[in-house]
Design an enzyme around this catalytic site. Sequence first.
Site, PDB file in Angstrom:
ATOM      1  N   HIS A 118      57.602  43.276  39.774  1.00 36.77           N
ATOM      2  CA  HIS A 118      58.271  41.981  39.673  1.00 36.77           C
ATOM      3  C   HIS A 118      57.608  40.971  40.611  1.00 36.77           C
ATOM      4  O   HIS A 118      57.035  41.355  41.633  1.00 36.77           O
ATOM      5  CB  HIS A 118      59.757  42.124  40.030  1.00 36.77           C
ATOM      6  N   GLY A 145      55.564  66.673  44.369  1.00 33.88           N
ATOM      7  CA  GLY A 145      56.918  66.236  44.055  1.00 33.88           C
ATOM      8  C   GLY A 145      57.352  64.997  44.817  1.00 33.88           C
ATOM      9  O   GLY A 145      57.067  64.836  45.998  1.00 33.88           O
ATOM     10  N   THR A 168      49.833  53.076  47.070  1.00 30.72           N
ATOM     11  CA  THR A 168      49.774  51.629  46.886  1.00 30.72           C
ATOM     12  C   THR A 168      48.343  51.114  46.786  1.00 30.72           C
ATOM     13  O   THR A 168      48.129  49.921  46.586  1.00 30.72           O
ATOM     14  CB  THR A 168      50.475  50.902  48.051  1.00 30.72           C
TER      15      THR A 168
END
Length: 190
Positions: A118, A145, A168
């Site tokens: 967003h 996981g 990231t």
Amino acid sequence: MNQKPKTEREKMLADEPYLATDAQLSKMHMEARQLLHSFNFSSPQEIQKRQEIISKLFGAIGSNCEIRPPFYCDYGCHIFAGDNLYVNYDCVILDCNTVHLGNNVLLGPKVQIYTAYHPLSPQERLSGREMAAPIKIGDNVWIGGGAIICQGISIGSNTTIGAGSVVTRDIPDNVFAAGNPCRIIKELDV
């Protein structure tokens, strides 16, 4: 010469602001949800049925793949997987843009792959517009996981991502990377 305006789906796949409430995207999302409902509530013995559902859902899937329910995605048709994919319980792939999974990719439980994001500006967010950037995961990759793979990321082949990592930035081939934010811990002899 007048160019035909882009559809919301075309904008979505071009990493441009788009409206997810668009009629075409809403219809595609509902179709995926119906397939996922059938998949997630199928019996463990219905292996063939599960494979057929995933073949209808994904844009492409290789041979010898196993996805353990529950599994969730937005559209499914933007997911392209190679051979020997293993997806453990409770994984999420928000495929508002393309997700390419190479051969021999292993996803631990609760792995989350997010092409969607967003705008940072509150005014832009309030417009209802979203964006999505593609994700590419190479061959022979193991993602532990609970790891989260953020939009626009590439993970190289022969790489392991540690459990609970938040990726990231791009991660190269042949490394073990972990942490929040995910960083290279060591290079691997492959």
